[in-house]
Design a protein around this motif. Structure first.
Motif, short mmCIF file in Angstrom:
data_model
loop_
_atom_site.label_atom_id
_atom_site.label_comp_id
_atom_site.label_asym_id
_atom_site.label_seq_id
_atom_site.Cartn_x
_atom_site.Cartn_y
_atom_site.Cartn_z
N THR A 20 0.84 -1.19 0.00
CA THR A 20 0.00 0.00 0.00
C THR A 20 0.88 1.24 0.00
OG1 THR A 20 -1.74 -1.14 1.22
CG2 THR A 20 -1.82 1.26 1.20
N VAL A 21 0.65 2.13 -0.98
CA VAL A 21 1.39 3.37 -1.11
C VAL A 21 0.39 4.52 -1.16
CG1 VAL A 21 2.96 4.73 -2.57
CG2 VAL A 21 3.24 2.23 -2.41
N VAL A 22 0.63 5.57 -0.39
CA VAL A 22 -0.20 6.77 -0.42
C VAL A 22 0.66 7.92 -0.92
CG1 VAL A 22 -1.57 8.41 0.93
CG2 VAL A 22 -1.72 5.96 1.42
N ASP A 23 0.24 8.53 -2.03
CA ASP A 23 0.96 9.61 -2.69
C ASP A 23 0.16 10.89 -2.51
OD1 ASP A 23 2.23 11.39 -4.37
OD2 ASP A 23 2.00 10.19 -6.19
N ILE A 24 0.64 11.79 -1.64
CA ILE A 24 -0.04 13.06 -1.38
C ILE A 24 0.70 14.15 -2.15
CG2 ILE A 24 -0.63 14.77 0.36
CD1 ILE A 24 -0.83 12.49 2.37
N GLY A 25 -0.02 14.81 -3.04
CA GLY A 25 0.59 15.77 -3.95
C GLY A 25 1.11 15.05 -5.17
N ALA A 26 0.22 14.28 -5.81
CA ALA A 26 0.62 13.41 -6.92
C ALA A 26 1.02 14.17 -8.17
CB ALA A 26 -0.51 12.43 -7.24
N ASN A 27 0.57 15.45 -8.30
CA ASN A 27 0.90 16.26 -9.46
C ASN A 27 0.47 15.54 -10.74
OD1 ASN A 27 3.19 17.59 -11.46
ND2 ASN A 27 2.49 19.01 -9.89
N ILE A 28 1.36 15.34 -11.70
CA ILE A 28 0.97 14.70 -12.96
C ILE A 28 1.23 13.20 -12.94
CG2 ILE A 28 1.33 16.84 -14.24
CD1 ILE A 28 3.91 15.58 -15.37
N GLY A 29 1.67 12.65 -11.80
CA GLY A 29 1.74 11.21 -11.65
C GLY A 29 3.11 10.58 -11.73
N ALA A 30 4.18 11.37 -11.76
CA ALA A 30 5.52 10.79 -11.93
C ALA A 30 5.88 9.84 -10.81
CB ALA A 30 6.56 11.91 -12.05
N PHE A 31 5.64 10.25 -9.55
CA PHE A 31 5.97 9.37 -8.43
C PHE A 31 5.12 8.11 -8.45
CE2 PHE A 31 5.11 7.69 -4.24
CZ PHE A 31 6.36 7.62 -3.64
N ALA A 32 3.80 8.27 -8.63
CA ALA A 32 2.90 7.11 -8.61
C ALA A 32 3.26 6.11 -9.70
CB ALA A 32 1.45 7.58 -8.77
#
Length: 339
Positions: free
Chosen positions: A45-57
């Motif tokens: 489970t990963v929670v990405d806060i401030g995903a912007n355009i999705g690079a991290f996710a």
């Protein structure tokens, strides 16, 4: 105008007029700014806060095929690109985009310039958007263990973590967060935040030019905070919450973390809003079962279980005899038998 860029094997749409888009893609996919490939992680489970355009996710989904990623982005155009980039990489089944801010509960307002968005309580400053707290996200998404929590919230990180109770913060195994200068008591806020995080994490703090001291050193501008729940800790606490059905039954499920080859269940406890007496069976993979009773909402504890299990094994508390609709909070304590 938009163009597709391929970087480190990832394909992402970026805005030609936004210099930050390509920089963010490079940070996440090529420079590994969040140290995902270095952390020895195997998250579910990963929670990405401030995903912007999705690079991290997208980088996280590519690195960890078993992971489910919740990606929160409040700014409308960023969110649109986030969804397009998820589809472009074929990750619709594993990345869940959510158009919401994270911080205080309620409505906030978001404004954006060149892809960098900020949130405020000022209704005249931007576009209204829903805001959720991190504990609320854990509750509604039934997250009992957040393997990776990433935060890049342009200064809202203080609000996000200030509003996160210790019980919720203990569900996080790896924290990677960008910190930012804020106008109101910036150094004090950062020092207080780091001091608090040190209670639960082994911290590494990296200023974008120099390494500051901890917890209240002379820190300026912006940088990164990395927090890893110490794998050498001999005791771990698992938490779960559930609501009883019309027949007064509920099953709480716990996920045993990585970190040791084996664990012992040494304590189980629960509390409930139920007005009736109830009974629980604790189940472990080896087939061990232990019954405990719960009366009128107080914590009921059973010590000395000593049931052995391996990393990532499932655990369950199966409750019966509750009032319909009663909420049960369960807690299981694990210890490393080799320590």
């Amino acid at each position: 105008m938009r163009s597709m860029h391929h970087l480190a094997g990832r394909a992402l749409w970026v805005r030609d007029e936004s210099p930050s888009d390509l920089a963010i893609v490079k940070e996440c996919c090529e420079d590994d700014t969040y140290r995902l490939s270095q952390a020895g992680l195997n998250p579910r489970t990963v929670v990405d806060i401030g995903a912007n355009i999705g690079a991290f996710a997208i980088q996280a989904a590519a690195l960890w095929p078993q992971a489910r990623i919740l990606a929160f982005e409040p700014e409308p155009e960023n969110y649109e690109l986030l969804c397009e980039n998820i589809a472009a990489n074929g990750f619709e089944d594993r990345i869940v985009p959510v158009r919401a801010a994270v911080g205080n509960a309620g409505q906030v307002y978001v404004n954006s310039a060149y892809g960098k968005s900020r949130v405020t309580d000022d209704a005249g400053w931007g576009i209204p958007v829903e805001s959720r707290t991190l504990p609320e996200i854990f509750e509604t998404e039934k997250i009992t263990r957040c393997d990776v929590l990433k935060i890049d919230a342009e200064g809202a990180e203080y609000t996000i973590l200030d509003g996160t109770a210790e019980e919720a913060l203990r569900r996080v195994d790896y924290l990677c967060m960008e910190y930012h200068r804020v106008t109101d008591g910036y150094r004090q806020k950062l020092g207080e935040l780091l001091t608090r995080l040190q209670e639960d994490f082994d911290l590494s703090v990296q200023k974008y030019t120099t390494m500051p001291s901890l917890p209240s050193g002379n820190v300026h501008g912006a940088g990164m905070v990395f927090g890893r729940r110490n794998a050498s800790i001999a005791e771990r606490e698992l938490l779960a919450e559930g609501r009883a059905d019309d027949e007064g039954a509920v099953t709480l499920r716990f996920q045993v973390p990585d970190g040791h080859e084996s664990w012992h269940v040494t304590s189980a406890a629960a509390r409930s809003t139920s007005t009736t007496a109830s009974r629980c069976t604790l189940s472990v993979p080896a087939g061990n079962t232990t019954g405990i009773g719960l009366d009128n909402g107080d914590y009921s504890v059973l010590d000395g279980i000593r049931a052995g299990l391996g990393g990532r094994d499932p655990l369950g508390m199966q409750w019966t005899g509750l009032s319909a609709g009663a909420v049960v909070v369960g807690r299981i304590v694990l210890t490393d038998p080799g320590r």
